[in-house]
Design a protein around this motif. Structure first.
Motif, PDB file in Angstrom:
ATOM      1  N   ILE A   1       5.206  -1.116   6.999  1.00  0.00           N
ATOM      2  CA  ILE A   1       4.758  -1.087   5.607  1.00  0.00           C
ATOM      3  C   ILE A   1       4.124  -2.444   5.363  1.00  0.00           C
ATOM      4  CG2 ILE A   1       5.487  -0.936   3.199  1.00  0.00           C
ATOM      5  CD1 ILE A   1       5.805   1.680   4.680  1.00  0.00           C
TER       6      ILE A   1
ATOM      7  N   ARG B   1       1.005   5.486  -6.036  1.00  0.00           N
ATOM      8  CA  ARG B   1      -0.074   6.473  -5.816  1.00  0.00           C
ATOM      9  C   ARG B   1      -0.412   7.201  -7.104  1.00  0.00           C
ATOM     10  NH1 ARG B   1      -2.757   5.064  -1.306  1.00  0.00           N
ATOM     11  NH2 ARG B   1      -1.314   4.740   0.429  1.00  0.00           N
TER      12      ARG B   1
ATOM     13  N   GLU C   1       0.450  11.341  11.085  1.00  0.00           N
ATOM     14  CA  GLU C   1       0.513  11.603   9.647  1.00  0.00           C
ATOM     15  C   GLU C   1       1.207  12.923   9.337  1.00  0.00           C
ATOM     16  OE1 GLU C   1      -3.651  11.368   9.221  1.00  0.00           O
ATOM     17  OE2 GLU C   1      -3.664   9.201   8.862  1.00  0.00           O
TER      18      GLU C   1
ATOM     19  N   ARG D   1       0.909   1.327   8.257  1.00  0.00           N
ATOM     20  CA  ARG D   1       0.153   1.530   9.485  1.00  0.00           C
ATOM     21  C   ARG D   1       1.118   1.704  10.643  1.00  0.00           C
ATOM     22  NH1 ARG D   1      -1.900  -4.590   9.988  1.00  0.00           N
ATOM     23  NH2 ARG D   1      -0.043  -5.428  11.008  1.00  0.00           N
TER      24      ARG D   1
ATOM     25  N   GLY E   1      -7.527  11.446   4.779  1.00  0.00           N
ATOM     26  CA  GLY E   1      -7.219  10.837   6.076  1.00  0.00           C
ATOM     27  C   GLY E   1      -8.342  10.057   6.711  1.00  0.00           C
TER      28      GLY E   1
ATOM     29  N   PRO F   1      -8.695   7.768   2.130  1.00  0.00           N
ATOM     30  CA  PRO F   1      -7.649   7.746   3.159  1.00  0.00           C
ATOM     31  C   PRO F   1      -6.379   8.485   2.753  1.00  0.00           C
ATOM     32  CG  PRO F   1      -8.598   5.558   2.918  1.00  0.00           C
ATOM     33  CD  PRO F   1      -9.209   6.410   1.860  1.00  0.00           C
ATOM     34  N   TYR F   2      -5.927   8.327   1.509  1.00  0.00           N
ATOM     35  CA  TYR F   2      -4.657   8.908   1.090  1.00  0.00           C
ATOM     36  C   TYR F   2      -4.661  10.437   1.193  1.00  0.00           C
ATOM     37  CZ  TYR F   2      -0.940  10.278  -2.231  1.00  0.00           C
ATOM     38  OH  TYR F   2       0.145  10.853  -2.840  1.00  0.00           O
TER      39      TYR F   2
ATOM     40  N   GLU G   1      -4.550   2.986  10.737  1.00  0.00           N
ATOM     41  CA  GLU G   1      -4.383   2.748   9.315  1.00  0.00           C
ATOM     42  C   GLU G   1      -5.693   3.016   8.630  1.00  0.00           C
ATOM     43  OE1 GLU G   1      -4.743  -2.082   9.487  1.00  0.00           O
ATOM     44  OE2 GLU G   1      -3.670  -1.228   7.796  1.00  0.00           O
ATOM     45  N   PRO G   2      -5.683   3.302   7.338  1.00  0.00           N
ATOM     46  CA  PRO G   2      -4.501   3.516   6.495  1.00  0.00           C
ATOM     47  C   PRO G   2      -3.919   4.905   6.771  1.00  0.00           C
ATOM     48  CG  PRO G   2      -6.546   3.258   5.179  1.00  0.00           C
ATOM     49  CD  PRO G   2      -6.947   3.433   6.592  1.00  0.00           C
ATOM     50  N   LEU G   3      -2.617   5.041   6.636  1.00  0.00           N
ATOM     51  CA  LEU G   3      -2.001   6.322   6.954  1.00  0.00           C
ATOM     52  C   LEU G   3      -2.132   7.283   5.778  1.00  0.00           C
ATOM     53  CD1 LEU G   3       1.259   5.413   8.908  1.00  0.00           C
ATOM     54  CD2 LEU G   3      -0.918   6.272   9.786  1.00  0.00           C
ATOM     55  N   ARG G   4      -2.602   8.450   6.119  1.00  0.00           N
ATOM     56  CA  ARG G   4      -2.775   9.492   5.104  1.00  0.00           C
ATOM     57  C   ARG G   4      -1.434   9.909   4.524  1.00  0.00           C
ATOM     58  NH1 ARG G   4      -5.718  15.187   6.845  1.00  0.00           N
ATOM     59  NH2 ARG G   4      -6.413  15.828   4.797  1.00  0.00           N
ATOM     60  N   TRP G   5      -1.440  10.227   3.257  1.00  0.00           N
ATOM     61  CA  TRP G   5      -0.270  10.750   2.565  1.00  0.00           C
ATOM     62  C   TRP G   5       0.889   9.777   2.439  1.00  0.00           C
ATOM     63  CZ3 TRP G   5      -0.847  15.017   6.613  1.00  0.00           C
ATOM     64  CH2 TRP G   5      -1.892  15.869   6.260  1.00  0.00           C
ATOM     65  N   SER G   6       0.698   8.569   2.851  1.00  0.00           N
ATOM     66  CA  SER G   6       1.791   7.618   2.782  1.00  0.00           C
ATOM     67  C   SER G   6       1.916   7.048   1.377  1.00  0.00           C
ATOM     68  CB  SER G   6       1.551   6.492   3.793  1.00  0.00           C
ATOM     69  OG  SER G   6       2.502   5.486   3.613  1.00  0.00           O
ATOM     70  N   GLU G   7       3.121   7.044   0.858  1.00  0.00           N
ATOM     71  CA  GLU G   7       3.391   6.547  -0.483  1.00  0.00           C
ATOM     72  C   GLU G   7       3.046   5.049  -0.614  1.00  0.00           C
ATOM     73  OE1 GLU G   7       3.978   8.497  -3.194  1.00  0.00           O
ATOM     74  OE2 GLU G   7       4.282   6.560  -4.130  1.00  0.00           O
ATOM     75  N   GLN G   8       3.333   4.308   0.444  1.00  0.00           N
ATOM     76  CA  GLN G   8       3.031   2.866   0.432  1.00  0.00           C
ATOM     77  C   GLN G   8       1.963   2.580   1.468  1.00  0.00           C
ATOM     78  OE1 GLN G   8       7.464   2.108   0.923  1.00  0.00           O
ATOM     79  NE2 GLN G   8       6.783   0.177   0.122  1.00  0.00           N
ATOM     80  N   PRO G   9       1.246   1.432   1.315  1.00  0.00           N
ATOM     81  CA  PRO G   9       0.280   1.081   2.360  1.00  0.00           C
ATOM     82  C   PRO G   9       1.026   0.919   3.686  1.00  0.00           C
ATOM     83  CG  PRO G   9       0.102  -0.411   0.483  1.00  0.00           C
ATOM     84  CD  PRO G   9       1.325   0.413   0.266  1.00  0.00           C
TER      85      PRO G   9
END
Lengths: 435, 144, 325
Positions: free
Chosen positions: A33, C15, A429, A17, C45, C41-42, A7-15
């Protein structure tokens, strides 16, 4: 018991892991989530007409489906101009959504913020040309401009209200929209073959993304005219059809204590498990789902791309991360074609852009095929028009089982290939990105 | 002596209610000592944010007292106060302030005894009701 | 000259703020001579461990509200590392839409049922009250908006990450920033600590609608009326919060037919935005009759949720008052 977390996961809309627990040689991966959205609680007691703005927190398309649910609640039919403007907004949101995912995919191996002049010296022959990446960003910007023209704002739109839209378009925008539509189509047609060849071609992967096959499950999508929700399986067979307003009876949400996002499943078949391999009540939604189960795209280039995707024997298995990315390309073309059709002045003028309702009902619901997949809202209001109950079906819940499964498979493959922590994280990811 | 002593903030208009309060004092009418008086020139100048500030600063009740309608020194200041009071009460209720805690009263300059009666009555009512606990404290204590 | 180090992170929200930074894509590219993004991170990465490679970072754009103890931890970690912490977007600046859950009085600490030894790792605990960034750490600057507008976002990044040296097309933002802030920005010095990258006046100053006579005869909810597109919404009976809200957006919502909902937070000089609105609306009630005023008031619904739509955790005085004994 040992736990590893990514975590944190890249490109993820919500927080989010991924947590792996190793117990006695076995390992179990959990896609969690980690923060509650609590949208229901934010909306209870609010005046129902405020919901299009509040629910746009989930995604811009929720703004539209909320307005549609309001239309249903107050029993009005928006004028054709408003319907067209809302559809136009949806198309631009779709292109923006898909292009953003493709851009993220490219940026997984290329720093998106590298200085322009330095990029030229690091250009590799087998990568997508840099000027094309630039054009991709510009195309994304154009799509967002169209969203701003039609919706007031691209990220949290404003224009859809109960009974129509908030205002008509200004004169200079008609030409601009036509221009945007044509440019979008031209670029989409240019991008698709290059992207497919350079980024995904020959079943090849890049930088740790393995072509992760996903066991076929059911898919859910809205029929082209919006009158039915279609459940179909991998062989493009219609398994079931039902009315959109029954979606909350047909789809239930199962909650697990270790993630804030519930899992959607077909209520008739009961909750079995979150493993697609051992459950026939799970389904998924989204571009891959639509492209496979769709009856075909309207325009020639899009249809060509689609056919190539589903029928080419040399390509990687259909239900794959690779296939999901290709379906984005197909849809960008298809959506741009629809844009060219819709963004004509004759469709975007009219005597009225809003029907003012005369009374407030007690319940209202609507469904919509958003860029990410099927979404639905249902509201119940009290005598003052304040929200008493709200149900939302979002793609995050619907694809949750699929994402858990993908995360698990990504972890397994990484272990087989002895990937480092960083590499495993990238693998997870990239696998989750197109879903 | 652990009896709860309410803290009342009273906005009194210079021309009527303040005079009444003064008269009540001069006449040695028994009054409980729980009031903090703020003299303003008209009840119409009491901005709703003063009321909120009073509660946020620890008041258990707020009283705004002005001239009777028709008697305002500035013609219609008290009417403005009256118009505001309904929406303000409604907002306060939504923010966790019970409706008994905010009051708008008309008290003429000659009504010293009435001032004392209103005030003493309010103090007892608020003593019954208890101290004002802001919603944030309630949440942290797991109450409500 | 060493490049300034930039971090961008979202706690809980959406986001939108990070996408807003991406949307100034080519501008972000042009930052590279002066700044590098070392923790995002978003988009890039990064892991939390990557933050440890740096002794200090110069600027952190922190978006999202603080809803869980993981969010709080993230805010504290970044605060320790960063010279400047900037609350980016309404959620970080004052709580945002997630703050609306504070209005439901029985939000208690939530623990997910059924977590025992051997189960998957427990989720971060949810905080009893949603907070904005300034509720948990010292915040240096604020960029309001949901999402922040590009010009103000870009001005803030330039001012704080490039010392004003980056080629600036900030004339638009300049016109909307208070004089003292815009002077600091163009001179390359840091603006006053605690400044908000927004205007000083109310949204009305930037709204394109015509303002005529303020007389409020009855309130209409948004679906009950198709207002005249050229005239002030409040004058037509629609509750528009522009007059208590900080300007800087240029009247974005009112231009599209939607009433302002206050996503830039309260304007300068206002103690509490909700009571300011109450004062403004009820002072212009077109009646002197008590019964009529009561009847008019009765038509209003959900005052707290509307007037403090984005600001419950940090700007609603009665709901954000720190407990005192």
């Amino acid at each position: 018991m040992q736990t590893t977390t990514f975590e944190p996961l890249r490109w993820s809309e919500q927080p989010a892991r991924v947590a792996i627990q190793h117990t006695n040689g076995r390992q179990e991966a959990y896609f969690q989530i980690t923060s509650p959205r609590d949208l229901q609680r934010m909306c209870l007691g609010r005046p129902v007409e405020e919901l299009p703005r509040i629910t746009s927190l989930l995604s811009p398309s929720h703004h539209l489906v909320s307005a549609m649910a309001l239309d249903n609640l107050v029993g009005v039919q928006p004028p054709q101009l408003a319907v067209n403007m809302r559809s136009g907004l949806l198309l631009s949101l779709c292109i923006a959504h898909h292009l953003r995912k493709l851009y993220f995919f490219i940026s997984s191996h290329e720093d998106p913020f590298l200085e322009f002049h330095m990029r030229g010296t690091r250009r590799q022959e087998d990568r997508i040309p840099h000027h094309l990446v630039n054009e991709l960003v510009q195309s994304l910007d154009l799509a967002q401009e169209a969203a701003t023209i039609l919706g007031g704002r691209a990220h949290h739109p404003l224009s859809a209200v109960a009974g129509g839209v908030g205002r008509a378009l200004k004169e200079p925008y008609y030409e601009r929209l036509t221009e945007i539509a044509e440019k979008s189509l031209a670029f989409a047609v240019k991008l698709a073959p290059v992207f497919a060849e350079k980024e995904l071609g020959n079943g090849r992967t890049h930088d740790g993304l393995l072509d992760l096959p996903v066991k076929p499950t059911l898919h859910l999508s809205l029929s082209e005219d919006g009158s039915q929700v279609v459940v179909s399986d991998a062989e493009e067979k219609d398994v079931e059809r039902f009315q959109p307003n029954q979606v909350f009876e047909k789809v239930h949400l199962h909650r697990e204590p270790w993630t804030h996002e519930p899992f959607a499943y077909l209520a008739d078949r009961g909750w079995k498990s979150r493993e697609p391999e051992s459950s026939d009540s799970l389904y998924f939604v989204g571009p891959l789902s639509r492209v496979i189960s769709g009856k075909g795209m309207a325009g020639e280039p899009a249809e060509q791309a689609r056919v190539q995707l589903i029928e080419n024997p040399d390509e990687a298995p259909l239900f794959s991360v690779n296939g999901a990315l290709r379906s984005l390309l197909v849809e960008v073309i298809g959506t741009a074609e629809k844009m060219v059709e819709l963004y004509k002045q004759e469709n975007l003028v009219g005597p009225s852009y809003r029907t003012v309702p005369s009374h407030m009902g007690t319940t209202g619901s609507a469904t919509l095929e958003s860029p990410g997949g099927l979404i639905a809202h249902r509201y119940e209001v009290d005598e003052r028009g304040l929200v008493r109950k709200i149900e939302i079906l979002d793609i995050a819940a619907e694809n949750n089982a699929l994402r858990c499964f993908i995360a698990k498979r990504a972890v397994e493959e990484s272990a087989v290939r002895n990937f480092s922590h960083k590499q495993t994280k990238s693998m997870i990811e990239a696998s989750l990105l197109p879903f | 002596m652990n009896r709860f002593e309410p803290k009342i903030v009273a906005f009194l208009c210079n021309w009527c209610s303040y005079v009444a309060a003064d008269a009540a004092g001069v006449a040695r009418l028994t009054q409980k000592p729980n009031v903090r008086v703020i003299r303003v020139f008209c009840s119409g100048m009491v901005d709703p944010s003063y009321v909120v500030k009073a509660f946020a600063s620890g008041a258990d009740a707020v009283l705004v007292a002005g001239c009777h309608p028709g008697d305002c020194h500035y013609i219609a200041g008290n009417i403005k106060a009256m118009r505001r009071s309904f929406l303000l009460s409604k907002l306060l209720a939504e923010l966790g302030v019970e409706k008994e805690r905010f009051r708008l009263e008309w008290i003429a300059a000659s009504e010293g005894p009435r001032y004392a009666a209103v005030m003493n009555g309010l103090i007892e009512e608020i003593r019954e009701l208890g101290p004002f606990v802001p919603a944030t404290q309630k949440v942290l204590k797991g109450v409500g | 000259m060493p490049k300034t180090k930039l971090a961008i992170f979202t706690a809980t929200g959406c986001r939108g703020c990070e996408d807003a930074v991406l949307d100034i894509h080519h501008f972000v590219n042009s930052l590279t001579p002066w700044a590098e993004i070392v923790f995002w991170p978003y988009v890039a990465g990064h892991h939390w461990q990557d933050l440890e490679d740096h002794d200090q970072i110069d600027l952190c754009l922190f978006a999202g509200a603080i809803c869980t103890d993981a969010d709080r931890q993230a805010a504290e970690t970044l605060r320790d590392k960063a010279k400047l912490m900037v609350a980016c977007g309404a959620c970080a600046a004052f709580g945002g839409l997630p703050g609306l859950v504070n209005l439901t009085s029985n939000r208690q600490e939530e623990s997910m049922p059924g977590i025992t030894e051997g189960d998957p790792p427990p989720l971060p605990r949810t905080e009893p009250r949603v907070r904005g960034l300034s509720g948990v750490v010292e915040t240096d600057y604020f960029i309001p908006g949901c999402p922040p507008t590009q010009n103000l976002l870009w001005t803030a990044i330039q001012a704080l990450a490039c010392g004003g040296e980056a080629p600036a097309r900030i004339s638009y933002a300049y016109a909307r920033l208070p004089e003292s802030t815009s002077l600091a920005v163009t001179s390359g010095v840091l603006p006053r600590h605690g400044s908000t990258f927004g205007g000083e006046r109310a949204v009305c100053a930037g709204c394109s609608r015509m303002k005529q006579e303020k007389k409020f005869s009855t309130v209409y909810r948004q679906h009950e009326i198709a207002p005249d597109p050229g005239r002030c919404l409040l004058e037509q009976g629609v509750i528009c919060q522009g007059l208590a809200t900080r300007e800087g957006c240029g009247g974005l919502c009112t231009a599209v037919g939607a009433a302002c909902r206050g996503c830039f937070g309260k304007a300068e000089g206002i103690y509490d935005a909700g009571t300011k609105m109450v004062s403004a609306i009820s002072s212009t009630f077109d009646t002197t009759d008590r019964k009529e005023a009561e009847r008019m008031t009765d038509r209003f619904v959900d005052l707290a949720g509307t007037l403090y739509r984005y600001t419950v955790p940090e700007q609603c005085v009665l709901l954000s008052a720190d407990p005192k004994e």
